[in-house]
Design an enzyme around this catalytic site. Structure first.
Site, PDB file in Angstrom:
ATOM      1  N   PRO A  10       0.787  -1.230   0.000  1.00 50.09           N
ATOM      2  CA  PRO A  10       0.000   0.000   0.000  1.00 50.09           C
ATOM      3  C   PRO A  10       0.817   1.279   0.000  1.00 50.09           C
ATOM      4  CG  PRO A  10      -0.134  -1.109   2.129  1.00 50.09           C
ATOM      5  CD  PRO A  10       0.514  -2.070   1.169  1.00 50.09           C
ATOM      6  N   ASN A  11       0.327   2.233  -0.763  1.00 46.54           N
ATOM      7  CA  ASN A  11       0.848   3.597  -0.879  1.00 46.54           C
ATOM      8  C   ASN A  11       2.151   3.692  -1.661  1.00 46.54           C
ATOM      9  OD1 ASN A  11      -1.284   4.804   0.738  1.00 46.54           O
ATOM     10  ND2 ASN A  11      -0.358   3.705   2.448  1.00 46.54           N
ATOM     11  N   ARG A  18       4.742  10.989  -2.682  1.00 50.45           N
ATOM     12  CA  ARG A  18       4.449  10.792  -1.255  1.00 50.45           C
ATOM     13  C   ARG A  18       5.673  11.107  -0.389  1.00 50.45           C
ATOM     14  NH1 ARG A  18       4.716   4.693   1.217  1.00 50.45           N
ATOM     15  NH2 ARG A  18       3.845   5.245   3.234  1.00 50.45           N
ATOM     16  N   TYR A  23      10.876   9.123   1.268  1.00 54.65           N
ATOM     17  CA  TYR A  23      10.883   8.094   0.219  1.00 54.65           C
ATOM     18  C   TYR A  23      11.513   8.534  -1.105  1.00 54.65           C
ATOM     19  CZ  TYR A  23       7.684   5.883   3.505  1.00 54.65           C
ATOM     20  OH  TYR A  23       7.139   5.334   4.635  1.00 54.65           O
ATOM     21  N   ASN A  72       8.138  -5.313  -0.583  1.00 60.37           N
ATOM     22  CA  ASN A  72       7.952  -4.184   0.324  1.00 60.37           C
ATOM     23  C   ASN A  72       6.456  -4.133   0.618  1.00 60.37           C
ATOM     24  OD1 ASN A  72       7.772  -1.849   1.760  1.00 60.37           O
ATOM     25  ND2 ASN A  72       8.927  -0.579   0.318  1.00 60.37           N
ATOM     26  N   ALA A  75       3.001  -0.627   5.111  1.00 65.30           N
ATOM     27  CA  ALA A  75       2.503  -0.675   6.489  1.00 65.30           C
ATOM     28  C   ALA A  75       1.992  -2.060   6.896  1.00 65.30           C
ATOM     29  CB  ALA A  75       1.407   0.372   6.678  1.00 65.30           C
ATOM     30  N   HIS A  78       3.877  -4.281   9.394  1.00 63.64           N
ATOM     31  CA  HIS A  78       3.766  -4.130  10.843  1.00 63.64           C
ATOM     32  C   HIS A  78       2.438  -4.648  11.398  1.00 63.64           C
ATOM     33  CE1 HIS A  78       7.066  -1.586   9.719  1.00 63.64           C
ATOM     34  NE2 HIS A  78       6.272  -0.726   9.109  1.00 63.64           N
ATOM     35  N   ASP A  85       1.624 -15.518   6.858  1.00 58.90           N
ATOM     36  CA  ASP A  85       1.182 -16.897   6.610  1.00 58.90           C
ATOM     37  C   ASP A  85       1.316 -17.258   5.129  1.00 58.90           C
ATOM     38  OD1 ASP A  85       0.602 -17.336   9.269  1.00 58.90           O
ATOM     39  OD2 ASP A  85      -1.577 -17.219   9.052  1.00 58.90           O
ATOM     40  N   GLU A  96      12.448  -9.312   2.425  1.00 62.90           N
ATOM     41  CA  GLU A  96      11.699  -8.123   2.874  1.00 62.90           C
ATOM     42  C   GLU A  96      12.568  -6.896   2.650  1.00 62.90           C
ATOM     43  OE1 GLU A  96      10.493  -8.392   7.007  1.00 62.90           O
ATOM     44  OE2 GLU A  96      10.305  -6.209   7.161  1.00 62.90           O
ATOM     45  N   HIS A  98      12.670  -2.403   2.673  1.00 64.36           N
ATOM     46  CA  HIS A  98      12.067  -1.108   2.979  1.00 64.36           C
ATOM     47  C   HIS A  98      12.969  -0.013   2.452  1.00 64.36           C
ATOM     48  CE1 HIS A  98       9.145  -3.078   5.482  1.00 64.36           C
ATOM     49  NE2 HIS A  98      10.139  -3.783   5.991  1.00 64.36           N
ATOM     50  N   ILE A  99      12.350   1.030   1.940  1.00 64.87           N
ATOM     51  CA  ILE A  99      13.093   2.170   1.413  1.00 64.87           C
ATOM     52  C   ILE A  99      13.756   2.920   2.565  1.00 64.87           C
ATOM     53  CG2 ILE A  99      12.824   4.374   0.197  1.00 64.87           C
ATOM     54  CD1 ILE A  99      10.294   2.977  -1.142  1.00 64.87           C
ATOM     55  N   SER A 100      12.977   3.189   3.596  1.00 66.02           N
ATOM     56  CA  SER A 100      13.487   3.926   4.751  1.00 66.02           C
ATOM     57  C   SER A 100      14.065   2.951   5.774  1.00 66.02           C
ATOM     58  CB  SER A 100      12.349   4.735   5.396  1.00 66.02           C
ATOM     59  OG  SER A 100      11.338   3.866   5.882  1.00 66.02           O
ATOM     60  N   ARG A 105      12.725   5.145  12.822  1.00 70.24           N
ATOM     61  CA  ARG A 105      11.438   5.841  12.769  1.00 70.24           C
ATOM     62  C   ARG A 105      10.571   5.471  13.975  1.00 70.24           C
ATOM     63  NH1 ARG A 105       9.038   5.220   6.937  1.00 70.24           N
ATOM     64  NH2 ARG A 105       7.711   6.894   7.749  1.00 70.24           N
ATOM     65  N   ARG A 109       6.933   0.991  13.766  1.00 67.43           N
ATOM     66  CA  ARG A 109       7.544   0.446  12.541  1.00 67.43           C
ATOM     67  C   ARG A 109       8.701  -0.506  12.852  1.00 67.43           C
ATOM     68  NH1 ARG A 109       5.243   3.791   8.499  1.00 67.43           N
ATOM     69  NH2 ARG A 109       4.812   5.858   9.338  1.00 67.43           N
TER      70      ARG A 109
HETATM   71  C1  DQA Z   1       8.109   1.296   4.149  1.00 67.49           C
HETATM   72  C2  DQA Z   1       8.134   1.535   5.664  1.00 67.49           C
HETATM   73  C3  DQA Z   1       6.766   1.290   6.268  1.00 67.49           C
HETATM   74  O1  DQA Z   1       6.803   1.523   7.672  1.00 67.49           O
HETATM   75  C4  DQA Z   1       5.750   2.247   5.659  1.00 67.49           C
HETATM   76  O2  DQA Z   1       4.464   1.986   6.163  1.00 67.49           O
HETATM   77  C5  DQA Z   1       5.765   2.220   4.168  1.00 67.49           C
HETATM   78  C6  DQA Z   1       7.035   2.124   3.477  1.00 67.49           C
HETATM   79  C7  DQA Z   1       9.461   1.650   3.500  1.00 67.49           C
HETATM   80  O3  DQA Z   1       9.661   1.233   2.352  1.00 67.49           O
HETATM   81  O4  DQA Z   1      10.289   2.349   4.078  1.00 67.49           O
HETATM   82  O5  DQA Z   1       4.726   2.352   3.531  1.00 67.49           O
HETATM   83  O6  DQA Z   1       7.864  -0.082   3.921  1.00 67.49           O
END
Ligand code: DQA
Length: 138
Positions: A10-11, A18, A23, A72, A75, A78, A85, A96, A98-100, A105, A109
């Site tokens: 998502p997002n 964003r 990001y 990725n 959210a 978390h 599963d 897995e 993550h960009i950040s 943070r 997270r």
């Molecule tokens: C994220 C980190 C997550 O906490 C956040 O909800 C995201 C992006 C990252 O790529 O840093 O949507 O997965």
């Protein structure tokens, strides 16, 4: 040729728009094109969904035939026992990403439901986190 899927949750369709200070300002499809041309010895696929079920359906669809998933889950990382599963249910290994750096943070997270069923975790390298995740399968 290895088949690798980059799967965004998502997002992440709003990358480049964003929260740019977190990001960055590049949209994902442009970045994906550069990855595809750089890694032309790999069959690289991309899918994004804002829905938990969409991510799970995609994992089920490719999870017995692809060689790796760079995930990725945004959210859902978390919150989602269901995605954890699904990762545990399939044969294809998942990394897995993550960009950040999620550990720098908010504390909500810091926990991931996914890490324990993934091969490994890469976070904090901006969009390069995806490339590093991809490299882990090569
Ligand atoms: C994220 C980190 C997550 O906490 C956040 O909800 C995201 C992006 C990252 O790529 O840093 O949507 O997965």
């Amino acid at each position: 040729m290895k088949k690798i899927l980059i799967l965004n949750g998502p997002n992440l369709n709003l990358l480049g728009v964003r929260e740019k200070s977190i990001y960055g300002d590049q949209d994902f499809l442009t970045y994906f094109d550069t990855l595809k041309s750089r890694y032309d010895a790999v069959e690289l696929f991309y899918f994004q969904s804002n829905h938990e079920g969409g991510i799970i359906d995609k994992l089920h669809e490719i999870g017995f035939s692809y060689d790796g998933v760079v995930l990725n889950a945004g959210a859902y990382t978390h919150t989602s026992v269901a995605i954890a599963d699904a990762i545990a249910a399939i044969n294809t290994p998942v990394v897995e990403v993550h960009i950040s750096n999620v550990h720098k943070r908010e504390s909500f997270r810091h926990h991931s439901y996914l890490s324990s069923v993934c091969v490994g975790v890469i976070c904090g390298f901006g969009l390069d986190s995806y490339r590093l995740g991809l490299e882990s399968f090569l």
